[in-house]
Scaffold this motif. Structure first.
Motif, mmCIF file in Angstrom:
data_model
loop_
_atom_site.group_PDB
_atom_site.id
_atom_site.type_symbol
_atom_site.label_atom_id
_atom_site.label_comp_id
_atom_site.label_asym_id
_atom_site.label_seq_id
_atom_site.Cartn_x
_atom_site.Cartn_y
_atom_site.Cartn_z
ATOM 1 N N ASP A 119 0.877 -1.170 0.000
ATOM 2 C CA ASP A 119 0.000 0.000 0.000
ATOM 3 C C ASP A 119 0.915 1.221 0.000
ATOM 4 O OD1 ASP A 119 -1.578 2.190 0.582
ATOM 5 O OD2 ASP A 119 -2.748 1.192 2.140
ATOM 6 N N PRO A 120 1.091 1.870 -1.150
ATOM 7 C CA PRO A 120 2.074 2.955 -1.240
ATOM 8 C C PRO A 120 1.735 4.184 -0.421
ATOM 9 C CG PRO A 120 0.757 2.813 -3.251
ATOM 10 C CD PRO A 120 0.409 1.612 -2.427
ATOM 11 N N THR A 121 0.498 4.266 0.081
ATOM 12 C CA THR A 121 0.135 5.440 0.869
ATOM 13 C C THR A 121 0.460 5.277 2.351
ATOM 14 O OG1 THR A 121 -2.147 4.674 1.191
ATOM 15 C CG2 THR A 121 -1.710 6.016 -0.758
ATOM 16 N N LEU A 122 0.881 4.081 2.772
ATOM 17 C CA LEU A 122 1.205 3.899 4.193
ATOM 18 C C LEU A 122 2.355 4.805 4.611
ATOM 19 C CD1 LEU A 122 1.242 0.763 6.350
ATOM 20 C CD2 LEU A 122 3.292 2.161 6.300
ATOM 21 N N VAL A 123 3.399 4.877 3.802
ATOM 22 C CA VAL A 123 4.543 5.717 4.159
ATOM 23 C C VAL A 123 4.146 7.194 4.144
ATOM 24 C CG1 VAL A 123 5.467 5.914 1.802
ATOM 25 C CG2 VAL A 123 7.011 6.065 3.766
ATOM 26 N N GLU A 124 3.164 7.536 3.337
ATOM 27 C CA GLU A 124 2.658 8.909 3.342
ATOM 28 C C GLU A 124 1.991 9.233 4.675
ATOM 29 O OE1 GLU A 124 0.131 9.279 -0.052
ATOM 30 O OE2 GLU A 124 1.697 8.652 -1.467
ATOM 31 N N VAL A 125 1.298 8.261 5.240
ATOM 32 C CA VAL A 125 0.700 8.444 6.565
ATOM 33 C C VAL A 125 1.789 8.690 7.600
ATOM 34 C CG1 VAL A 125 -0.599 7.290 8.408
ATOM 35 C CG2 VAL A 125 -1.358 7.092 6.029
ATOM 36 N N ALA A 126 2.875 7.920 7.533
ATOM 37 C CA ALA A 126 3.979 8.100 8.478
ATOM 38 C C ALA A 126 4.543 9.508 8.383
ATOM 39 C CB ALA A 126 5.069 7.069 8.205
ATOM 40 N N GLY A 127 4.765 9.994 7.162
ATOM 41 C CA GLY A 127 5.300 11.345 6.999
ATOM 42 C C GLY A 127 4.330 12.417 7.454
ATOM 43 N N GLU A 128 3.074 12.251 7.108
ATOM 44 C CA GLU A 128 2.057 13.242 7.473
ATOM 45 C C GLU A 128 1.892 13.349 8.983
ATOM 46 O OE1 GLU A 128 -2.827 13.589 7.341
ATOM 47 O OE2 GLU A 128 -1.814 12.257 5.907
ATOM 48 N N LEU A 129 1.908 12.210 9.674
ATOM 49 C CA LEU A 129 1.606 12.202 11.107
ATOM 50 C C LEU A 129 2.858 12.196 11.989
ATOM 51 C CD1 LEU A 129 -1.432 9.742 11.114
ATOM 52 C CD2 LEU A 129 -1.415 12.239 10.930
ATOM 53 N N GLY A 130 4.024 12.194 11.372
ATOM 54 C CA GLY A 130 5.262 12.372 12.129
ATOM 55 C C GLY A 130 5.701 11.172 12.938
ATOM 56 N N VAL A 131 5.513 9.978 12.392
ATOM 57 C CA VAL A 131 5.958 8.767 13.094
ATOM 58 C C VAL A 131 7.005 8.045 12.257
ATOM 59 C CG1 VAL A 131 3.789 8.505 14.348
ATOM 60 C CG2 VAL A 131 4.098 7.350 12.137
ATOM 61 N N GLY A 132 7.617 7.017 12.844
ATOM 62 C CA GLY A 132 8.629 6.252 12.148
ATOM 63 C C GLY A 132 8.024 5.192 11.248
ATOM 64 N N VAL A 133 8.885 4.623 10.390
ATOM 65 C CA VAL A 133 8.433 3.576 9.479
ATOM 66 C C VAL A 133 9.549 2.562 9.289
ATOM 67 C CG1 VAL A 133 9.191 4.728 7.339
ATOM 68 C CG2 VAL A 133 7.227 3.153 7.283
ATOM 69 N N VAL A 134 9.156 1.303 9.132
ATOM 70 C CA VAL A 134 10.093 0.233 8.799
ATOM 71 C C VAL A 134 9.960 -0.060 7.312
ATOM 72 C CG1 VAL A 134 10.773 -2.160 9.171
ATOM 73 C CG2 VAL A 134 9.937 -0.788 11.090
ATOM 74 N N CYS A 135 11.072 0.072 6.584
ATOM 75 C CA CYS A 135 11.118 -0.269 5.161
ATOM 76 C C CYS A 135 11.572 -1.719 5.037
ATOM 77 C CB CYS A 135 12.092 0.650 4.431
ATOM 78 S SG CYS A 135 11.673 2.400 4.532
ATOM 79 N N SER A 136 10.860 -2.508 4.247
ATOM 80 C CA SER A 136 11.144 -3.932 4.178
ATOM 81 C C SER A 136 11.346 -4.390 2.736
ATOM 82 C CB SER A 136 10.014 -4.727 4.840
ATOM 83 O OG SER A 136 8.784 -4.493 4.169
ATOM 84 N N HIS A 137 11.665 -5.671 2.587
ATOM 85 C CA HIS A 137 11.909 -6.278 1.273
ATOM 86 C C HIS A 137 11.192 -7.611 1.203
ATOM 87 C CE1 HIS A 137 14.019 -9.030 -1.455
ATOM 88 N NE2 HIS A 137 14.310 -7.983 -2.175
ATOM 89 N N THR A 138 10.388 -7.793 0.167
ATOM 90 C CA THR A 138 9.688 -9.068 -0.011
ATOM 91 C C THR A 138 9.890 -9.638 -1.408
ATOM 92 O OG1 THR A 138 7.638 -8.027 -0.769
ATOM 93 C CG2 THR A 138 7.891 -8.345 1.619
ATOM 94 N N GLY A 139 10.733 -9.009 -2.203
ATOM 95 C CA GLY A 139 10.927 -9.482 -3.564
ATOM 96 C C GLY A 139 9.689 -9.348 -4.430
ATOM 97 N N GLY A 140 8.802 -8.434 -4.074
ATOM 98 C CA GLY A 140 7.585 -8.218 -4.837
ATOM 99 C C GLY A 140 6.414 -9.093 -4.435
#
Length: 297
Positions: A119-140
């Motif tokens: 869901d590409p908008t999840l990281v947008e929520v993190a930026g908008e609301l000022g919280v941290g985020v974990v970036c992960s890898h699943t090979g697609g």
């Protein structure tokens, strides 16, 4: 940096696992009942966890859990944990932006997106609301799917003699670097971005083992590295053990990754993990012994 606190700076931090599910792969982490889940949080804090990661959906295949049901399972619980354990940092394990928004609204500090921006908008929520985020890898891989005959060929132009096993490292490094940059572009503070190679997700056991031994290359990305190793299938397949017998293998992988610089460990077994991490930190000269009497008194 989460809620003004540096995580994993002096010694690796522990992210305790609390699953509001009835079907998690490890029975010891099923805390669907509110009372059992709160007791698990309290125990994790007592045993040395700095973060608690709350999830409402089994990572693997299983019955459908709608967004509404996921919110019902975790959001009121996040609010209660924030109120009763204010010293704990609260992470939410979700790939859905609508769940993330509701959870941050009641006090979550970190969004653990284990499905790599599905869901590409999840990281947008993190930026908008000022919280941290974990970036992960699943090979697609899509959420809640198991890997099948996945492969990671070497990137075109790799130098002659490159270890053919490094294809998975190349993929992980490229994906995490791009995800971290997108998080920055969305307004997430650099110090609030964690990266996770995401063992087992979109990977076979050979891939996951190579990622452990290559932890230092992940650290070189410049973001705190989160390792979610606890009782995973790559440990079980390596030692031919079921989930409830994988503690020693998990701790061995934990010690190696900690020695190589990983900063945060997502764990079912907090006390054992804390002791391994502290001992590893002491051997690295990152942490002083609790007491030194032998040969002195």
């Amino acid at each position: 940096m989460l809620r003004g606190r540096q995580v994993g700076a002096a010694a690796p931090a522990i992210m305790a696992i609390v699953n509001r599910t009835t079907d998690s792969f490890y029975a010891g982490a099923r805390q669907f009942d509110d009372g059992a889940a709160l007791a698990a949080v309290e125990l994790a804090l007592t045993e040395g966890a700095e973060i608690v990661d709350i999830g409402g959906v089994r990572a693997g295949t299983g019955p459908e859990v709608t967004s509404a049901e996921e919110i019902r399972r975790i959001v009121p619980f996040v609010e209660r944990v924030r109120a009763e354990f204010p010293e704990l940092l609260v992470s939410v394990d979700t790939w859905r932006s609508e769940v993330a928004r509701e959870a941050v609204g009641v006090g979550a500090d970190l969004l653990n997106d284990t499905w790599a921006g599905h869901d590409p908008t999840l990281v947008e929520v993190a930026g908008e609301l000022g919280v941290g985020v974990v970036c992960s890898h699943t090979g697609g891989a899509a959420p809640r799917t198991d890997p099948f005959r996945v492969s990671y060929p070497l990137a075109p132009g790799s130098p002659a003699g490159t270890d053919p096993r490094d294809g998975v490292i190349q993929s992980v490094l490229a994906t995490l670097a791009a995800a971290a940059q997108r998080a920055l572009d969305c307004g997430v503070a650099r110090e609030s971005i964690l990266v996770d190679p995401t063992h087992d997700f979109g990977k076979n056991t050979w891939h996951s083992l190579h990622l452990v031994r290559s932890t230092g290359r992940l650290v070189d990305l410049g973001f705190p590295v989160l390792m979610a190793l606890s009782r995973k299938d790559f440990v079980g397949e390596t030692l031919d053990l079921p989930a409830d017998e994988r503690l020693e293998g998990t701790l061995a992988a934990t010690a190696v990754a900690a020695w190589l610089g990983a900063a945060v460990f997502r764990a079912h077994d907090v006390r054992s993990t804390r002791r391994v991490l502290d001992m590893t930190a002491a051997i690295r000269s990152d942490l002083a012994p609790a007491r030194v009497l032998r040969g002195i008194e």
